[in-house]
Design an enzyme around this catalytic site. Structure first.
Site, PDB file in Angstrom:
ATOM      1  N   LYS A  60      -2.149   1.049   6.126  1.00  0.00           N
ATOM      2  CA  LYS A  60      -2.025   0.333   4.731  1.00  0.00           C
ATOM      3  C   LYS A  60      -0.879  -0.521   4.875  1.00  0.00           C
ATOM      4  CE  LYS A  60      -1.400   1.439  -0.187  1.00  0.00           C
ATOM      5  NZ  LYS A  60      -2.180   2.049  -1.297  1.00  0.00           N
ATOM      6  N   LYS A  73      -2.644  10.138   2.281  1.00  0.00           N
ATOM      7  CA  LYS A  73      -1.500   8.902   2.629  1.00  0.00           C
ATOM      8  C   LYS A  73      -0.306   9.296   2.712  1.00  0.00           C
ATOM      9  CE  LYS A  73       0.910   6.222  -0.792  1.00  0.00           C
ATOM     10  NZ  LYS A  73       0.818   5.368  -2.192  1.00  0.00           N
TER      11      LYS A  73
HETATM   12  P1  13P Z   1       1.115  -1.200  -4.899  1.00  0.00           P
HETATM   13  O1  13P Z   1      -0.183  -1.808  -4.692  1.00  0.00           O
HETATM   14  O2  13P Z   1       1.374  -1.019  -6.295  1.00  0.00           O
HETATM   15  O3  13P Z   1       1.916  -1.660  -4.226  1.00  0.00           O
HETATM   16  O4  13P Z   1       0.771   0.441  -4.500  1.00  0.00           O
HETATM   17  C1  13P Z   1       0.046   0.765  -3.490  1.00  0.00           C
HETATM   18  C2  13P Z   1       0.879   2.077  -3.159  1.00  0.00           C
HETATM   19  O5  13P Z   1      -0.206   3.138  -2.847  1.00  0.00           O
HETATM   20  C3  13P Z   1       2.069   2.253  -2.880  1.00  0.00           C
HETATM   21  O6  13P Z   1       2.395   3.431  -2.004  1.00  0.00           O
END
Ligand code: 13P
Length: 335
Positions: free
Chosen positions: A219, A136
């Site tokens: 995402k 990620k």
């Molecule tokens: P949140 O769901 O708390 O926004 O976190 C997701 C995430 O991986 C942020 O980088």
């Protein structure tokens, strides 16, 4: 690059009824979360807490993958099993955050750029060896007077694309995360406009480096009003605006979209995801929540070993609710 393998992993991550747990809080972020419950963040306390999550019984019914932080992928269970192996053994795919956080775009700028390109290829190789199958990279986009600037969108999009390309070349599935922040007082319409601009820029950059969308996941944020905007949109309005915004930007071959929760209350994020799945889309609509899965768990745990069961119950409950939302079968009165 083994395209079929990448597609297989991406599809497993968005398998029906399942979603991703984002447990990749950096040192600073986990400290903030622990401060709220009066627990000191040390590598050992972080390990105990993450173990609580990963060892929750039957969590693999609802969780397909976990995003780990660098510290965590190097840690093990009480029995000495590395966390990534423990997860794989239980049918959960381990992933890793590979960006190194954000810094000011220019000195004094309210906008941010993500760091982490240095040594990225070496890190991919090392994490792959440790069992990670996906990665990620998070970029953040700030809404404000005259913001985001084209420079900010361009630079962050190019970095996301370079990361995604290197990730696929190392046979790991990239999760591409451009997060339009909920900070401020902006409206849902403003969020829709900026999210659309952001996704256009991101997909233009991904296209230019030749990403294979069948081996990638997006995402994004949901299209929602800012935290300080008191005109709260309904979940139907949020779902419709989000899908409208995506409809002509998302490539058909993308296996799925895994939303971040971004500071929404857990039930709110679940309800909005449910509403989107009620409307339906041509690709999987899933979750990769951090706070929306963990907030009730942290509260229940409060750093006390005697609260372990309570905390794990809270985790499985949120995971189950989000699993139902994947199918459009969640209702607020189940809470
Ligand atoms: P949140 O769901 O708390 O926004 O976190 C997701 C995430 O991986 C942020 O980088």
């Amino acid at each position: 690059m083994d395209v079929n393998k990448l597609n297989e992993i991406a599809k497993k991550l968005v398998a029906p009824g399942k979603g991703i747990l984002a447990a990749d809080e950096s040192d600073g972020t986990i400290k903030k979360r622990f401060d709220k419950i009066g627990v000191e963040s040390t590598p050992e306390n972080n390990r105990i807490y993450r173990q609580l999550l990963f060892k929750t019984s039957a969590i693999n019914k609802y969780i397909s993958g976990v995003i780990l932080f660098d510290e965590t992928i190097r840690q093990s269970t009480d029995e000495g099993v590395p966390f990534s192996k423990y997860l794989s053994d239980h049918g959960i795919i381990p992933g890793i955050k590979v960006d190194k956080g954000i810094k000011e775009l220019y000195s004094g700028s309210p906008e941010k750029v993500t760091e982490g390109m240095d040594g990225l290829s070496e890190r991919f190789a090392e994490y792959k060896n440790m069992g990670a199958e996906f990665a990620k990279w998070r970029s953040v986009i700030t809404i404000g007077e005259g913001l985001p600037t084209d420079d900010c969108l361009k630079l962050n999009s190019e970095l996301l694309a370079s990361y995604a390309k290197a990730c696929q070349e190392n046979n790991m599935v990239p999760i591409v995360e451009p997060e339009v922040l909920m900070d401020g007082g902006h409206s849902l319409a403003k969020c829709e406009e900026v999210t659309y601009r952001t996704l256009k820029a991101v997909f233009a950059s991904l296209e230019s480096v030749g990403i294979d969308y069948s081996g990638m996941l997006l995402k994004p944020n949901m299209v929602i009003q800012a935290k300080e905007n008191m005109t709260k949109a309904s979940s139907k309005e949020i779902a419709e605006a989000t899908l409208r915004c995506f409809s002509d930007v998302i490539p058909e071959t993308l296996p799925g979209i895994v939303f971040l929760s971004g500071g929404q209350a857990p039930e709110e994020a679940t309800n909005n995801l449910n509403e989107m799945n009620n409307i339906g889309f041509f690709t999987e609509l899933s979750f990769s929540f951090g706070r929306a899965l963990q907030e009730p768990v942290l509260k229940a745990w409060a750093g006390k070993s005697e609260n372990l069961k309570l905390a794990q119950d809270a985790f499985i409950r949120r995971a189950k609710m989000n699993s139902l939302a994947r199918e459009g079968k969640y209702a607020v009165d189940m809470e």
